[in-house]
Design a protein around this motif. Structure first.
Motif, PDB file in Angstrom:
ATOM      1  N   GLU B 175      -3.541 -40.736  47.523  1.00 33.36           N
ATOM      2  CA  GLU B 175      -4.045 -39.829  46.493  1.00 33.36           C
ATOM      3  C   GLU B 175      -3.175 -38.578  46.413  1.00 33.36           C
ATOM      4  O   GLU B 175      -2.735 -38.175  45.359  1.00 33.36           O
ATOM      5  CB  GLU B 175      -5.472 -39.392  46.831  1.00 33.36           C
ATOM      6  N   ASP B 178       0.255 -39.290  45.100  1.00 30.28           N
ATOM      7  CA  ASP B 178       0.319 -40.003  43.836  1.00 30.28           C
ATOM      8  C   ASP B 178       1.054 -41.343  43.978  1.00 30.28           C
ATOM      9  O   ASP B 178       2.019 -41.622  43.291  1.00 30.28           O
ATOM     10  CB  ASP B 178       1.025 -39.115  42.789  1.00 30.28           C
ATOM     11  N   ILE B 179       0.591 -42.164  44.911  1.00 32.56           N
ATOM     12  CA  ILE B 179       1.181 -43.472  45.121  1.00 32.56           C
ATOM     13  C   ILE B 179       0.158 -44.533  44.685  1.00 32.56           C
ATOM     14  O   ILE B 179      -1.012 -44.422  45.045  1.00 32.56           O
ATOM     15  CB  ILE B 179       1.533 -43.703  46.612  1.00 32.56           C
ATOM     16  N   SER B 180       0.604 -45.504  43.937  1.00 38.85           N
ATOM     17  CA  SER B 180      -0.299 -46.538  43.441  1.00 38.85           C
ATOM     18  C   SER B 180      -0.903 -47.325  44.604  1.00 38.85           C
ATOM     19  O   SER B 180      -0.217 -47.671  45.560  1.00 38.85           O
ATOM     20  CB  SER B 180       0.449 -47.473  42.502  1.00 38.85           C
ATOM     21  N   LYS B 182      -2.235 -50.298  44.375  1.00 36.89           N
ATOM     22  CA  LYS B 182      -2.419 -51.660  43.882  1.00 36.89           C
ATOM     23  C   LYS B 182      -2.419 -52.715  44.992  1.00 36.89           C
ATOM     24  O   LYS B 182      -3.238 -53.615  44.978  1.00 36.89           O
ATOM     25  CB  LYS B 182      -1.323 -51.987  42.879  1.00 36.89           C
ATOM     26  N   ASP B 183      -1.493 -52.625  45.916  1.00 36.06           N
ATOM     27  CA  ASP B 183      -1.397 -53.674  46.932  1.00 36.06           C
ATOM     28  C   ASP B 183      -2.004 -53.262  48.261  1.00 36.06           C
ATOM     29  O   ASP B 183      -1.600 -53.716  49.319  1.00 36.06           O
ATOM     30  CB  ASP B 183       0.072 -54.064  47.149  1.00 36.06           C
ATOM     31  N   GLY B 189       2.071 -54.279  51.345  1.00 30.78           N
ATOM     32  CA  GLY B 189       1.613 -53.273  50.387  1.00 30.78           C
ATOM     33  C   GLY B 189       1.299 -51.956  51.090  1.00 30.78           C
ATOM     34  O   GLY B 189       1.703 -50.883  50.638  1.00 30.78           O
TER      35      GLY B 189
END
Lengths: 641, 218
Positions: B175, B178-180, B182-183, B189
């Protein structure tokens, strides 16, 4: 090597040309060979005349600025999905431009050796590359635009020329999401759609082909005048036939076309005739946005933005506008008013977007407060975000539930602010922190505690919080809180002494021989801390003085000093000097911040001209005088020199 | 010098090869250092009873992740907790090619060499790997370890207004930076999220006064 990460890279790339033309399998293989590179803001990726790297780059996150010698003119700003540094690899030459991370950036470095076979195999990829090389990337950030930054200014002859050249080359950006209706749709439905989607025109289509267009003007001229009832069908009102153009048109062509037929919307079709499918619409507004940075256009663009990404591009244009104002020496009072207004509009829009993303509407009224420099309307550059949230009182058993709702909202908002360029507050002074998301009763308790127990932390907290300003929401809540603060401070005047002594804690700007005092260690060793040593004493001084005079609703430091000059005629001269010094320092900071693409807080003294140094030093004298006045008035004894 | 000391045990070739890589002197020049950022997915949190299901690792050198130099292994384990499978979505029937624990360890040692290891809550992953090594008669890993959850705390400003938490989860880091996500909950991931966070943290630490690579690696 194919794995989770290479699959993710391929997923990203396939959204952008020319990679969208490459078969999935090949793209995955290519992705397995890529490096993911992290660049800090301002870090050089390659320099002019440097030997070409064995790879070219795609921006994954952040932005990269490309500059040209001799004077580092900005030629392009690359965003997510943009390619750069490829041409020298194809032409086998050194870099002709420099590339630097404009913000914190993550790049994909794609090895040219792996990419070349793909160019040969896919004709579309090659064509895309040749076209983008030939047309040269669009560059709304180049110098030649500066003449246009401020409406009414006359661009110089030279600028004018390059400007025209550029416009001829630039492809126009058009809305690809078409809003359409059929000939039988009623005008009422159409008007509702236009309002919902915030557009000025709707295309009437039959079998996918454009047959007519209805604009705001048509509704005004043909419905509002009573010519047709509101229940009439599109076919009776639309302008027909539609004037169509091919997709590939430049800004100048689009402008000419609108002027020629005196229309405000152009319909773009695949081959430029009404016999092929419509693919886009260009409105006058699109062209205005493309052409210029003027506040009115930007405000409109902000209000239309329905996502954080779009707002980010608008924010960049606000920065261009600011640069233009400073270059043209527009008075800072006016500049900061306009820029603050625009910043404010961005925040409001973000909150609106966030509210839409919540599944339910707010349980009670609330107000979003900007604190710190944003609250004082002194924030010209991107700085950290400081904000707080206040909501209406609720019964005790609903308090936590209500707070949870607002915390969730605040989380979306602070993330949105982060996305458009406001860094998170390192001390977590944000509405997404439960400490800064309180009901009005809790805020009253909290501020009462600060005022009646003024230790160093409480004074620090008050000095940050008491500059709050309503960004969005219920003004009554804010007024109630302000009234409470004034009442309490009146009862506990000792608070002012502590606030004043806090204001005197800022380290002195100059030494005994009037030399600048610079930072002694850390990242900014030998830099001058303009914020802490020069601006803060003025800001803090203005705050305590206006509070003690019970002056409401003036937050801006320069304006506060002007008000003080009015209230205390015997100190008029000093206060006016303070107001002037605040403005001068703020302008100084902004100029330096824009120059280095940072907050402008730390100044490299050896880069200053003699004149700038003299200007700075003159303001230090004013600061010293102000501090003397504070010491005497609030009887501060525990002083630092 | 312990040239004449006899080894207590005869380790297999892959271990001695791994061990030999530590004989050369390490560089304290940050761009020279190869960091291996890794994560393991396991059947649970008990070092003795639970097993490693997958290992994902990426190499970070000079602020760059080379995808072709990454590592992903799914392990064949008889031992399974049904609960854990729900979280990580690793199912025995899944099509991923599985290798034995020993094979995975051999490949992993070969891949990491003498690199500096980085993980979020590194102690856990390190212990999991060490226990697996021990089960096969090998000693513990020889690499230096860095823990992003510890490093992150060092980047926070010291302020009376900011209480420092005892633990920061990988989600919190994602958070903040600002890292996705998704995995999330696949080994590779999570390793990727940790790697990006690690580069950002390292940058922050570098700007602090008195930063030195030697101290970082201590």
């Amino acid at each position: 090597m194919k794995n989770t990460i290479s699959a993710r890279v391929a997923d990203f790339l396939k959204n952008y040309p020319p990679f969208n033309e490459v078969a999935d399998k090949e793209l995955e293989t290519l992705s397995g060979q890529i490096s993911i590179v992290y660049k800090v803001k301002g870090e050089v990726i390659f320099a002019n005349e440097e030997e070409a790297h064995p790879c070219f780059y795609v921006v994954h996150k952040g932005a990269v600025v490309l500059t040209k010698e001799p004077d580092d003119e900005v030629v392009d700003l690359c965003d997510e999905g943009d390619i750069f540094g490829l041409r020298p690899l194809i032409a086998n030459e050194n870099y002709k431009i420099g590339a630097k991370a404009y913000e914190e950036t993550i790049l994909y470095a794609i090895p040219i050796a792996e990419f070349k076979p793909i160019i040969q195999e896919h004709k579309a990829v090659g064509t895309f590359l040749i076209e983008s090389f030939a047309s040269n990337t669009r560059n709304p950030y180049s110098k030649s635009y500066r003449g246009k930054l401020y409406e009414g200014s006359v661009p110089t002859e030279e600028n004018h020329l390059t400007n025209n050249e550029l416009l001829d080359l630039q492809g126009v950006h058009y809305s690809k999401k078409l809003i359409t209706c059929s000939e039988n749709t009623t005008i009422k439905t159409i008007a509702t759609t236009m309002t919902d989607r915030k557009v000025g025109s709707v295309l009437v289509v039959k079998d996918m082909l454009p047959v007519g267009i209805i604009t705001d003007k048509d509704i005004r001229n043909k419905i509002a005048t009573g010519l047709f009832p509101i229940t009439t069908r599109a076919t009776n009102v639309m302008s027909s036939p539609v004037i169509t153009y091919p997709i590939k048109m430049t800004i100048t062509q689009a402008q000419m076309a609108m002027m020629k037929s005196s229309i405000s919307h152009l319909c773009l079709t695949i081959d430029g005739t009404p016999n092929t499918e419509a693919v886009g619409i260009i409105s006058k507004h699109d062209i205005m946005f493309e052409l210029g940075n003027n506040p009115a256009v930007l405000i409109k663009a902000i209000k239309r933005a329905n996502g954080f990404k779009k707002l980010k591009t608008v924010r960049r244009r606000i920065m261009n506008l600011l640069q233009g104002y400073l270059n043209q020496n527009i008075p800072l009072t006016l500049t900061s008013k306009i820029i603050s207004e625009l910043n404010d509009a961005c925040i409001k829009q973000i909150i609106k977007i966030a509210l839409k993303r919540m599944t339910t509407s707010p349980p009670v009224n609330f107000a979003w407060l900007a604190m710190g420099s944003q609250g004082r309307s002194e924030q010209l550059l991107h700085t950290d975000q400081d904000n707080a949230l206040v909501f209406e009182n609720v019964p005790r058993e609903q308090l936590e539930e209500t707070r949870t709702y607002f915390l969730e909202l605040a989380k979306i908002v602070t993330k949105g602010l982060f996305k458009i360029g406001y860094e998170y507050c390192p001390a977590e002074m944000m509405a997404s922190n439960p400490e800064w998301c309180l009901s009005i009763a809790e805020w009253k308790d909290r501020t009462f505690h600060w005022i009646t127990n003024p230790g160093p932390d409480e004074v620090l907290l008050s000095s940050i919080f008491f500059d709050y300003n309503l960004s969005y929401g219920d003004a009554n809540l804010v007024n109630e809180l302000s009234a409470h603060i004034f009442e309490t401070t009146e009862k506990y005047p000792v608070f002012f002494m502590h606030l004043a002594s806090g204001a005197l804690q800022s380290p002195s700007p100059s030494g005994f021989f009037r030399s600048f005092l610079v930072e002694e260690d850390g990242e900014y060793k030998d830099f001058f801390d303009l914020k802490r040593r020069a601006l803060m004493p003025l800001i803090d001084g203005a705050r305590v003085l206006t509070l003690s005079h019970q002056v409401k609703s003036i937050n801006n430091t320069a304006e506060r000093f002007e008000k003080l000059a009015e209230l205390e005629t015997n100190n008029e001269e000093l206060f006016l000097a303070c107001s002037y010094a605040t403005k001068a320092l703020l302008k100084f900071r902004t100029k330096h911040g824009l120059l280095h693409n940072d907050s402008g807080r730390f100044i490299a003294l050896n880069k200053l001209t003699k004149e700038e140094k003299i200007k700075l030093k003159r303001s230090f004298k004013t600061i010293k005088d102000l501090q003397e006045l504070l010491k005497i008035r609030f009887k501060v004894t525990n002083l630092l020199g | 010098m312990d040239l004449f000391k006899k080894r207590k045990k005869n380790y297999p070739d892959f271990w001695t090869e791994y061990e030999q890589k530590f004989e050369k002197k390490i560089s304290y020049d940050l761009p020279d250092i190869r960091f291996v950022v890794f994560d393991t997915e396991t059947t649970g949190f008990d070092y003795d009873a639970d097993r490693v299901l997958s290992i994902g690792a990426l190499s970070v050198q000079n602020n760059s992740i080379n995808i072709s130099d990454s590592f992903e292994a799914f392990l064949y384990q008889h031992f399974y907790h049904a609960k854990n499978i729900e979280i990580h979505g690793i199912l025995q029937e899944e099509r991923q090619e599985r290798i034995t624990e020993l094979e995975a360890l051999i490949q992993f040692l070969e891949y990491i060499g003498d690199s500096v290891m980085v993980a979020h809550h590194a102690g856990f992953d390190r212990n999991m790997i060490n226990h697996a090594l021990n089960r096969h008669g090998m000693p513990n890993l020889l690499n230096k370890f860095l823990d992003t959850s510890v490093l992150y705390k060092r980047t926070l400003i010291k302020s009376p207004l900011l209480p420092v938490k005892a633990q920061y989860s990988l989600d919190e880091l994602a958070e903040k930076f600002d890292i996705s996500k998704k995995d999330r909950h696949t080994a590779l991931g999570d390793a990727y999220i940790t790697a990006i966070a690690f580069m950002k943290i390292l940058q922050k630490l570098k700007t602090k006064k008195k930063f030195s690579t030697k101290k970082l690696l201590k």
